[in-house]
Design a protein around this motif. Structure first.
Motif, mmCIF file in Angstrom:
data_model
loop_
_atom_site.group_PDB
_atom_site.id
_atom_site.type_symbol
_atom_site.label_atom_id
_atom_site.label_comp_id
_atom_site.label_asym_id
_atom_site.label_seq_id
_atom_site.Cartn_x
_atom_site.Cartn_y
_atom_site.Cartn_z
ATOM 1 N N PHE A 38 75.865 30.340 -82.784
ATOM 2 C CA PHE A 38 76.449 29.023 -82.584
ATOM 3 C C PHE A 38 77.795 29.137 -81.873
ATOM 4 O O PHE A 38 78.084 28.408 -80.913
ATOM 5 N N HIS A 39 78.617 30.074 -82.322
ATOM 6 C CA HIS A 39 79.941 30.263 -81.737
ATOM 7 C C HIS A 39 79.822 30.740 -80.290
ATOM 8 O O HIS A 39 80.559 30.287 -79.407
ATOM 9 N N ARG A 40 78.877 31.638 -80.053
ATOM 10 C CA ARG A 40 78.678 32.139 -78.689
ATOM 11 C C ARG A 40 78.210 31.024 -77.763
ATOM 12 O O ARG A 40 78.707 30.891 -76.633
ATOM 13 N N ALA A 41 77.263 30.204 -78.220
ATOM 14 C CA ALA A 41 76.810 29.065 -77.429
ATOM 15 C C ALA A 41 77.957 28.106 -77.146
ATOM 16 O O ALA A 41 78.015 27.484 -76.077
ATOM 17 N N SER A 42 78.886 27.992 -78.098
ATOM 18 C CA SER A 42 80.020 27.082 -77.941
ATOM 19 C C SER A 42 81.009 27.557 -76.892
ATOM 20 O O SER A 42 81.905 26.805 -76.501
ATOM 21 N N HIS A 43 80.861 28.795 -76.440
ATOM 22 C CA HIS A 43 81.694 29.317 -75.353
ATOM 23 C C HIS A 43 80.929 29.457 -74.045
ATOM 24 O O HIS A 43 81.537 29.384 -72.970
ATOM 25 N N GLU A 44 79.634 29.626 -74.126
ATOM 26 C CA GLU A 44 78.863 29.934 -72.920
ATOM 27 C C GLU A 44 78.102 28.745 -72.358
ATOM 28 O O GLU A 44 77.621 28.805 -71.224
ATOM 29 N N LEU A 45 77.984 27.662 -73.119
ATOM 30 C CA LEU A 45 77.337 26.436 -72.646
ATOM 31 C C LEU A 45 78.353 25.301 -72.697
ATOM 32 O O LEU A 45 78.923 25.018 -73.751
ATOM 33 N N ARG A 46 78.530 24.646 -71.575
ATOM 34 C CA ARG A 46 79.613 23.661 -71.482
ATOM 35 C C ARG A 46 79.453 22.502 -72.465
ATOM 36 O O ARG A 46 80.452 21.986 -72.983
ATOM 37 N N PHE A 47 78.235 22.091 -72.739
ATOM 38 C CA PHE A 47 78.020 20.975 -73.656
ATOM 39 C C PHE A 47 78.654 21.271 -75.008
ATOM 40 O O PHE A 47 79.360 20.439 -75.587
ATOM 41 N N PHE A 48 78.390 22.469 -75.529
ATOM 42 C CA PHE A 48 78.955 22.840 -76.828
ATOM 43 C C PHE A 48 80.443 23.186 -76.725
ATOM 44 O O PHE A 48 81.205 22.935 -77.657
ATOM 45 N N TRP A 49 80.836 23.743 -75.594
ATOM 46 C CA TRP A 49 82.253 24.063 -75.385
ATOM 47 C C TRP A 49 83.124 22.810 -75.433
ATOM 48 O O TRP A 49 84.264 22.844 -75.902
ATOM 49 N N ASN A 50 82.588 21.693 -74.993
ATOM 50 C CA ASN A 50 83.365 20.452 -74.988
ATOM 51 C C ASN A 50 83.827 20.060 -76.391
ATOM 52 O O ASN A 50 84.845 19.385 -76.551
ATOM 53 N N PHE A 51 83.074 20.462 -77.406
ATOM 54 C CA PHE A 51 83.513 20.266 -78.785
ATOM 55 C C PHE A 51 84.490 21.373 -79.201
ATOM 56 O O PHE A 51 85.565 21.102 -79.729
ATOM 57 N N HIS A 52 84.098 22.596 -78.938
ATOM 58 C CA HIS A 52 84.830 23.752 -79.461
ATOM 59 C C HIS A 52 86.195 23.953 -78.795
ATOM 60 O O HIS A 52 87.095 24.545 -79.398
ATOM 61 N N ASN A 109 93.403 36.391 -71.648
ATOM 62 C CA ASN A 109 93.464 37.554 -70.774
ATOM 63 C C ASN A 109 92.065 37.841 -70.250
ATOM 64 O O ASN A 109 91.071 37.647 -70.959
ATOM 65 N N ASP A 110 91.965 38.333 -69.034
ATOM 66 C CA ASP A 110 90.649 38.580 -68.434
ATOM 67 C C ASP A 110 89.777 39.472 -69.316
ATOM 68 O O ASP A 110 88.569 39.234 -69.450
ATOM 69 N N ILE A 111 90.369 40.493 -69.929
ATOM 70 C CA ILE A 111 89.569 41.432 -70.722
ATOM 71 C C ILE A 111 89.134 40.844 -72.064
ATOM 72 O O ILE A 111 88.278 41.412 -72.743
ATOM 73 N N TYR A 112 89.704 39.701 -72.436
ATOM 74 C CA TYR A 112 89.400 39.091 -73.730
ATOM 75 C C TYR A 112 88.448 37.897 -73.651
ATOM 76 O O TYR A 112 87.973 37.425 -74.686
ATOM 77 N N LEU A 113 88.183 37.400 -72.455
ATOM 78 C CA LEU A 113 87.386 36.187 -72.337
ATOM 79 C C LEU A 113 85.970 36.385 -72.890
ATOM 80 O O LEU A 113 85.302 37.372 -72.583
ATOM 81 N N ASP A 114 85.524 35.429 -73.704
ATOM 82 C CA ASP A 114 84.171 35.411 -74.250
ATOM 83 C C ASP A 114 83.849 36.678 -75.049
ATOM 84 O O ASP A 114 82.790 37.290 -74.892
ATOM 85 N N LYS A 115 84.760 37.054 -75.925
ATOM 86 C CA LYS A 115 84.570 38.223 -76.782
ATOM 87 C C LYS A 115 84.804 37.852 -78.250
ATOM 88 O O LYS A 115 85.450 36.865 -78.563
ATOM 89 N N ASN A 116 84.250 38.679 -79.144
ATOM 90 C CA ASN A 116 84.495 38.613 -80.583
ATOM 91 C C ASN A 116 84.189 37.230 -81.183
ATOM 92 O O ASN A 116 85.068 36.519 -81.645
#
Length: 270
Positions: free
Chosen positions: A94-108, A192-199
Protein backbone atom coordinates in the motif's frame (compact mmCIF):
# COMPACT_ATOMS: atom_id res chain seq x y z
CA UNK A 1 -13.89 -1.00 18.95
CA UNK A 2 -12.15 2.37 19.37
CA UNK A 3 -9.30 3.07 16.98
CA UNK A 4 -5.95 2.59 18.81
CA UNK A 5 -4.61 5.77 17.22
CA UNK A 6 -7.45 7.75 18.79
CA UNK A 7 -6.67 6.27 22.21
CA UNK A 8 -3.02 7.23 21.72
CA UNK A 9 -3.67 10.94 20.99
CA UNK A 10 -2.66 12.11 24.52
CA UNK A 11 0.57 10.11 24.24
CA UNK A 12 1.28 11.64 20.82
CA UNK A 13 0.82 15.11 22.29
CA UNK A 14 3.08 14.32 25.26
CA UNK A 15 5.95 12.97 23.18
CA UNK A 16 5.71 15.73 20.58
CA UNK A 17 6.02 18.26 23.39
CA UNK A 18 8.85 16.30 24.99
CA UNK A 19 10.80 16.09 21.73
CA UNK A 20 10.34 19.80 21.08
CA UNK A 21 11.55 20.65 24.59
CA UNK A 22 14.53 18.29 24.42
CA UNK A 23 15.57 19.62 21.03
CA UNK A 24 15.35 23.19 22.31
CA UNK A 25 17.33 22.25 25.45
CA UNK A 26 20.08 20.57 23.40
CA UNK A 27 20.16 23.33 20.81
CA UNK A 28 19.05 20.90 18.08
CA UNK A 29 15.51 22.12 17.66
CA UNK A 30 13.88 20.87 14.47
CA UNK A 31 10.50 22.40 15.27
CA UNK A 32 8.99 25.30 13.36
CA UNK A 33 5.98 26.33 15.49
CA UNK A 34 3.79 27.14 12.49
CA UNK A 35 4.63 23.88 10.77
CA UNK A 36 4.09 21.84 13.95
CA UNK A 37 0.71 23.45 14.58
CA UNK A 38 -0.27 22.74 10.97
CA UNK A 39 0.78 19.09 11.33
CA UNK A 40 -1.25 18.67 14.52
CA UNK A 41 -4.37 20.34 13.16
CA UNK A 42 -4.25 18.42 9.87
CA UNK A 43 -3.79 15.23 11.88
CA UNK A 44 -6.74 16.01 14.15
CA UNK A 45 -9.08 16.57 11.21
CA UNK A 46 -7.79 13.37 9.57
CA UNK A 47 -9.02 11.47 12.65
CA UNK A 48 -12.47 13.01 12.24
CA UNK A 49 -12.67 12.12 8.56
CA UNK A 50 -11.14 8.72 9.32
CA UNK A 51 -14.01 7.98 11.70
CA UNK A 52 -16.48 8.97 8.98
CA UNK A 53 -14.93 6.69 6.37
CA UNK A 54 -14.40 4.01 9.01
CA UNK A 55 -18.16 3.71 9.45
CA UNK A 56 -18.49 2.52 5.86
CA UNK A 57 -15.30 0.44 5.67
CA UNK A 58 -16.33 -1.28 8.90
CA UNK A 59 -19.47 -2.59 7.21
CA UNK A 60 -17.41 -3.65 4.18
CA UNK A 61 -14.93 -5.54 6.37
CA UNK A 62 -17.77 -7.28 8.20
CA UNK A 63 -19.36 -8.31 4.90
CA UNK A 64 -16.04 -9.71 3.68
CA UNK A 65 -15.52 -11.62 6.92
CA UNK A 66 -19.01 -13.08 6.86
CA UNK A 67 -18.38 -14.41 3.34
CA UNK A 68 -14.93 -15.85 4.12
CA UNK A 69 -14.67 -19.59 3.45
CA UNK A 70 -12.47 -20.05 6.51
CA UNK A 71 -12.33 -18.24 9.86
CA UNK A 72 -8.98 -17.98 11.59
CA UNK A 73 -9.25 -18.84 15.30
CA UNK A 74 -9.21 -15.67 17.37
CA UNK A 75 -7.54 -17.30 20.38
CA UNK A 76 -4.65 -19.00 18.54
CA UNK A 77 -1.24 -17.31 18.81
CA UNK A 78 -0.30 -18.36 15.30
CA UNK A 79 -3.34 -16.52 13.89
CA UNK A 80 -2.04 -13.29 15.39
CA UNK A 81 1.51 -13.86 14.13
CA UNK A 82 0.25 -14.61 10.63
CA UNK A 83 -2.05 -11.58 10.73
CA UNK A 84 0.81 -9.33 11.82
CA UNK A 85 3.06 -10.51 8.99
CA UNK A 86 0.30 -10.24 6.39
CA UNK A 87 -0.79 -6.80 7.57
CA UNK A 88 2.79 -5.52 7.53
CA UNK A 89 3.35 -6.95 4.04
CA UNK A 90 0.15 -5.37 2.73
CA UNK A 91 1.14 -2.09 4.34
CA UNK A 92 4.42 -2.25 2.41
CA UNK A 93 2.59 -2.62 -0.89
CA UNK A 94 0.00 0.00 0.00
CA UNK A 95 2.78 2.41 0.95
CA UNK A 96 4.74 1.60 -2.20
CA UNK A 97 1.67 2.15 -4.39
CA UNK A 98 1.17 5.47 -2.60
CA UNK A 99 4.54 6.60 -3.96
CA UNK A 100 4.58 4.97 -7.37
CA UNK A 101 1.01 5.65 -8.56
CA UNK A 102 -0.09 9.26 -8.74
CA UNK A 103 -3.69 8.57 -7.74
CA UNK A 104 -2.61 7.19 -4.37
CA UNK A 105 0.25 9.68 -4.04
CA UNK A 106 -2.27 12.52 -4.13
CA UNK A 107 -3.47 11.34 -0.72
CA UNK A 108 -0.11 10.36 0.73
CA UNK A 109 1.73 13.52 -0.30
CA UNK A 110 0.06 15.28 2.63
CA UNK A 111 2.28 13.31 4.97
CA UNK A 112 5.44 14.17 3.04
CA UNK A 113 4.72 17.83 2.37
CA UNK A 114 6.23 19.17 5.59
CA UNK A 115 9.73 20.52 5.05
CA UNK A 116 10.70 19.38 8.56
CA UNK A 117 11.11 16.00 10.22
CA UNK A 118 9.95 15.42 13.78
CA UNK A 119 7.25 13.58 15.69
CA UNK A 120 4.58 16.10 14.73
CA UNK A 121 5.06 15.06 11.07
CA UNK A 122 3.88 11.55 12.02
CA UNK A 123 0.35 12.84 12.65
CA UNK A 124 0.22 14.90 9.45
CA UNK A 125 -2.07 12.62 7.46
CA UNK A 126 -4.45 13.01 4.53
CA UNK A 127 -8.02 13.88 5.43
CA UNK A 128 -9.34 11.55 2.75
CA UNK A 129 -6.77 8.74 2.63
CA UNK A 130 -9.06 6.28 4.43
CA UNK A 131 -11.41 6.40 1.45
CA UNK A 132 -9.01 4.16 -0.51
CA UNK A 133 -7.07 2.09 2.04
CA UNK A 134 -9.83 -0.54 2.13
CA UNK A 135 -8.73 -1.68 -1.33
CA UNK A 136 -5.58 -3.15 0.19
CA UNK A 137 -6.95 -4.47 3.49
CA UNK A 138 -10.41 -5.88 2.71
CA UNK A 139 -8.83 -9.10 1.34
CA UNK A 140 -7.60 -9.87 4.87
CA UNK A 141 -11.18 -10.22 6.03
CA UNK A 142 -12.02 -12.32 2.97
CA UNK A 143 -9.21 -14.63 4.02
CA UNK A 144 -10.93 -15.09 7.36
CA UNK A 145 -9.40 -12.65 9.85
CA UNK A 146 -11.96 -11.02 12.14
CA UNK A 147 -12.23 -7.25 11.63
CA UNK A 148 -11.56 -6.59 15.30
CA UNK A 149 -8.30 -8.56 15.06
CA UNK A 150 -7.29 -6.52 12.04
CA UNK A 151 -8.15 -3.32 13.94
CA UNK A 152 -5.83 -4.28 16.80
CA UNK A 153 -2.89 -5.36 14.63
CA UNK A 154 -3.15 -2.57 12.07
CA UNK A 155 -3.60 0.01 14.81
CA UNK A 156 -0.47 -1.29 16.53
CA UNK A 157 1.39 -1.08 13.22
CA UNK A 158 0.45 2.58 12.83
CA UNK A 159 1.31 3.33 16.47
CA UNK A 160 4.76 1.83 15.95
CA UNK A 161 5.41 4.20 13.07
CA UNK A 162 4.90 7.28 15.26
CA UNK A 163 8.25 7.11 17.09
CA UNK A 164 10.38 6.64 13.96
CA UNK A 165 9.61 10.21 12.85
CA UNK A 166 12.50 11.75 14.75
CA UNK A 167 16.04 12.99 14.14
CA UNK A 168 17.07 12.59 17.77
CA UNK A 169 17.51 8.79 17.62
CA UNK A 170 20.46 7.81 15.44
CA UNK A 171 21.20 4.09 14.88
CA UNK A 172 19.94 1.06 16.80
CA UNK A 173 22.62 -1.55 16.12
CA UNK A 174 21.49 -4.99 14.98
CA UNK A 175 17.82 -3.95 15.11
CA UNK A 176 18.49 -1.96 11.93
CA UNK A 177 18.59 -5.30 10.08
CA UNK A 178 15.06 -6.28 11.07
CA UNK A 179 12.98 -3.26 12.09
CA UNK A 180 12.01 -0.02 10.45
CA UNK A 181 13.94 2.53 12.52
CA UNK A 182 14.23 6.33 12.64
CA UNK A 183 17.34 6.04 10.47
CA UNK A 184 15.52 4.01 7.81
CA UNK A 185 12.48 6.27 7.87
CA UNK A 186 14.54 9.46 7.57
CA UNK A 187 15.73 7.96 4.29
CA UNK A 188 12.12 7.42 3.24
CA UNK A 189 11.25 11.07 3.87
CA UNK A 190 14.38 12.37 2.14
CA UNK A 191 14.22 13.93 -1.32
CA UNK A 192 17.90 13.32 -2.00
CA UNK A 193 18.27 11.46 -5.30
CA UNK A 194 19.61 8.33 -3.57
CA UNK A 195 16.66 8.28 -1.15
CA UNK A 196 13.72 8.69 -3.52
CA UNK A 197 11.14 5.86 -3.36
CA UNK A 198 13.00 3.83 -0.74
CA UNK A 199 12.21 2.17 2.61
CA UNK A 200 8.44 1.69 2.46
CA UNK A 201 8.31 -0.57 5.53
CA UNK A 202 5.81 -0.30 8.34
CA UNK A 203 7.38 -2.32 11.16
CA UNK A 204 9.69 -4.83 9.45
CA UNK A 205 12.39 -3.50 7.12
CA UNK A 206 12.79 -7.04 5.73
CA UNK A 207 10.18 -6.31 3.02
CA UNK A 208 12.33 -3.54 1.54
CA UNK A 209 15.37 -5.78 1.66
CA UNK A 210 13.38 -8.58 -0.01
CA UNK A 211 11.83 -6.45 -2.79
CA UNK A 212 14.87 -4.28 -3.56
CA UNK A 213 13.70 -0.93 -2.17
CA UNK A 214 16.07 -0.67 0.79
CA UNK A 215 18.71 2.03 1.21
CA UNK A 216 20.78 2.85 4.27
CA UNK A 217 21.14 6.37 5.64
CA UNK A 218 24.30 7.61 3.93
CA UNK A 219 23.96 11.39 4.05
CA UNK A 220 21.86 14.06 5.73
CA UNK A 221 18.36 14.01 4.28
CA UNK A 222 16.54 16.99 2.83
CA UNK A 223 12.89 16.74 3.77
CA UNK A 224 9.64 17.62 2.04
CA UNK A 225 8.76 17.00 -1.59
CA UNK A 226 10.78 17.43 -4.78
CA UNK A 227 8.75 20.56 -5.46
CA UNK A 228 8.48 22.05 -1.95
CA UNK A 229 5.04 23.03 -0.73
CA UNK A 230 5.36 26.55 0.65
CA UNK A 231 1.93 26.75 2.21
CA UNK A 232 0.35 26.27 5.63
CA UNK A 233 -3.19 26.35 4.25
CA UNK A 234 -4.83 23.19 5.62
CA UNK A 235 -7.18 22.72 2.67
CA UNK A 236 -4.51 23.38 0.05
CA UNK A 237 -2.20 20.86 1.75
CA UNK A 238 -4.88 18.21 1.13
CA UNK A 239 -5.89 19.15 -2.41
CA UNK A 240 -2.86 20.71 -4.11
CA UNK A 241 -1.74 17.42 -5.68
CA UNK A 242 -5.20 16.91 -7.19
CA UNK A 243 -5.07 20.41 -8.68
CA UNK A 244 -1.65 19.67 -10.17
CA UNK A 245 -2.92 16.38 -11.60
CA UNK A 246 -5.94 18.11 -13.12
CA UNK A 247 -3.68 20.67 -14.81
CA UNK A 248 -1.43 17.89 -16.13
CA UNK A 249 -4.47 16.06 -17.53
CA UNK A 250 -5.72 19.23 -19.17
CA UNK A 251 -2.46 19.53 -21.11
CA UNK A 252 -2.71 16.00 -22.52
CA UNK A 253 -4.41 15.55 -25.88
CA UNK A 254 -5.06 11.80 -25.68
CA UNK A 255 -6.92 9.62 -23.22
CA UNK A 256 -3.80 7.52 -22.82
CA UNK A 257 -1.89 10.59 -21.76
CA UNK A 258 -4.63 11.63 -19.36
CA UNK A 259 -4.68 8.18 -17.77
CA UNK A 260 -0.92 8.31 -17.32
CA UNK A 261 -1.47 11.48 -15.32
CA UNK A 262 -3.70 9.53 -12.95
CA UNK A 263 -2.07 6.12 -12.72
CA UNK A 264 1.51 6.79 -13.80
CA UNK A 265 4.38 7.78 -11.57
CA UNK A 266 3.95 11.10 -9.72
CA UNK A 267 7.52 11.91 -10.82
CA UNK A 268 6.59 12.01 -14.53
CA UNK A 269 7.31 15.47 -15.85
CA UNK A 270 4.53 16.35 -18.31
Amino acid sequence: MLNPTVIAVPFFAFFIGLEAFYGWYKGENEYCPKDAFTNIFVGFVSLVWGAFFGFFTGFLYLWCYEHALYKFPENAWWSWVLLFLLDDLLYYWFHRASHELRFFWNFHVVHHSSNHYNLSVAVRQSWFGNSVTWMFYAPMMLLGFAPWMFGVIHGANLLYQFWIHTRLIKRLGWLENVLNTPSHHRVHHGVNDIYLDKNYAGVLIIWDRLFGTFTSELEEARYGTIKPLESYNWIWINIHAWAEMREAMRMQKTWRGKLRCVFGSPNIDF
